[in-house]
Design an enzyme around this catalytic site. Structure first.
Site, short mmCIF file in Angstrom:
data_model
loop_
_atom_site.label_atom_id
_atom_site.label_comp_id
_atom_site.label_asym_id
_atom_site.label_seq_id
_atom_site.Cartn_x
_atom_site.Cartn_y
_atom_site.Cartn_z
N ASP A 11 -73.50 7.53 -65.49
CA ASP A 11 -72.48 8.31 -64.78
C ASP A 11 -72.48 7.92 -63.30
O ASP A 11 -72.84 8.70 -62.42
CB ASP A 11 -72.74 9.80 -64.97
CG ASP A 11 -72.57 10.22 -66.42
OD1 ASP A 11 -71.73 9.61 -67.12
OD2 ASP A 11 -73.27 11.14 -66.86
N LYS A 63 -63.34 8.67 -75.54
CA LYS A 63 -62.75 9.83 -76.22
C LYS A 63 -61.23 9.69 -76.38
O LYS A 63 -60.46 10.57 -75.97
CB LYS A 63 -63.08 11.13 -75.48
CG LYS A 63 -64.56 11.40 -75.29
CD LYS A 63 -64.78 12.73 -74.58
CE LYS A 63 -66.24 13.01 -74.34
NZ LYS A 63 -66.80 12.15 -73.26
N PRO A 68 -51.40 7.64 -83.61
CA PRO A 68 -52.20 6.66 -84.36
C PRO A 68 -51.98 5.21 -83.96
O PRO A 68 -52.96 4.46 -83.79
CB PRO A 68 -51.77 6.92 -85.82
CG PRO A 68 -51.44 8.38 -85.84
CD PRO A 68 -50.79 8.65 -84.51
N THR A 117 -69.74 19.66 -75.50
CA THR A 117 -70.90 20.52 -75.29
C THR A 117 -70.74 21.42 -74.07
O THR A 117 -71.56 22.31 -73.84
CB THR A 117 -72.20 19.70 -75.17
OG1 THR A 117 -72.04 18.71 -74.15
CG2 THR A 117 -72.55 19.04 -76.48
N GLY A 208 -78.43 11.85 -69.25
CA GLY A 208 -77.86 11.30 -68.03
C GLY A 208 -78.69 11.61 -66.81
O GLY A 208 -79.63 10.89 -66.47
#
Length: 233
Positions: A11, A63, A68, A117, A208
């Site tokens: 990161d 992500k 499609p 999360t 991280g």
């Protein structure tokens, strides 16, 4: 198959910051590195080529979530970079996930994000208007991911056992939000220690800031790796 190396989340905001971080490690040490949106958008595809040339494994964490055909075309490009793993949002639907699998091919692992999360059950119900429990939502997405032919999901370690029961024991569960005991949890709501993640059945763990922002990143990495693998046979 479980990955013995914790996946380090790079990161960082620039290519140079990554080079400075990796220079701390012995040149012969092969790492598993996560390239997320910030770094990929700052450094471009060249960052993946650079890491692969150094002998590292790469999880490209973008992500993807689109129609499609668009996702399929993007995955064709990503397949040329030689990534070891990449991901999409399960919320894009089965057809999108199947298209992603077709575009990427079989040389890299493809996993899907169930619920981030950082998402709490209250947030999910209020903003996504999903009126089930968080766990039920995660299981639903995991089943659809398996149906689409993907290799696994990104999920909280607390959800690993129910996901494997709902899919199959070989279905990959990659768990971010891993923090050694005593380390601040940051912006993640659902966290777990490396040892706990092993006991509960996680296949990959992503770490991280406890590594990248440690006073001694190399020592922190090996301490986490030792905790993650201490009970392996």
């Amino acid at each position: 198959m479980r990955e013995h190396r914790p996946v380090i989340a790079l990161d960082f905001p620039s290519f140079e910051a990554v080079k400075e971080f990796l220079a701390l490690f012995p040149a012969e040490e092969s790492l598993y590195l996560k390239v997320g949106m910030e770094l990929y958008y700052a450094a471009g595809p060249e960052i993946v080529s650079y890491l692969k040339a150094l002998g590292h494994s790469v999880f490209l964490d973008l992500k993807l979530h689109d129609i499609p055909n668009t996702v399929k075309s993007a995955m064709k490009i990503l397949s040329q970079l030689g990534v070891d793993m990449t991901n999409i949002h399960a919320a894009g639907g089965v057809e999108m996930m199947k298209a992603a699998r077709e575009g990427l091919g079989s040389q890299a692992k493809l996993i899907a994000v169930t619920q981030l999360t950082s998402t709490s059950e209250a947030q999910m119900q209020e903003f996504q208007n999903i009126q089930t429990s968080l766990q039920e939502s995660v299981i639903h997405y995991a089943k659809k991911t398996a149906e689409a032919g993907l290799d696994g999901v990104v999920c909280s370690a607390q959800e690993v056992q129910v996901i494997k029961q709902a899919t199959n024991p070989d279905f990959i569960c990659l768990t971010p939000g891993i923090r050694p005991a005593g380390v601040a949890v940051g912006d993640q709501k659902r966290v777990m220690t490396p040892a706990d993640a092993y006991q509960i059945g996680s296949d990959y763990i992503v770490v991280g800031r406890p590594i990248t922002q440690a006073e001694d990143p190399v020592a922190a990495y090996h301490a986490i790796k030792d905790e993650w693998t201490q009970d392996w046979n």
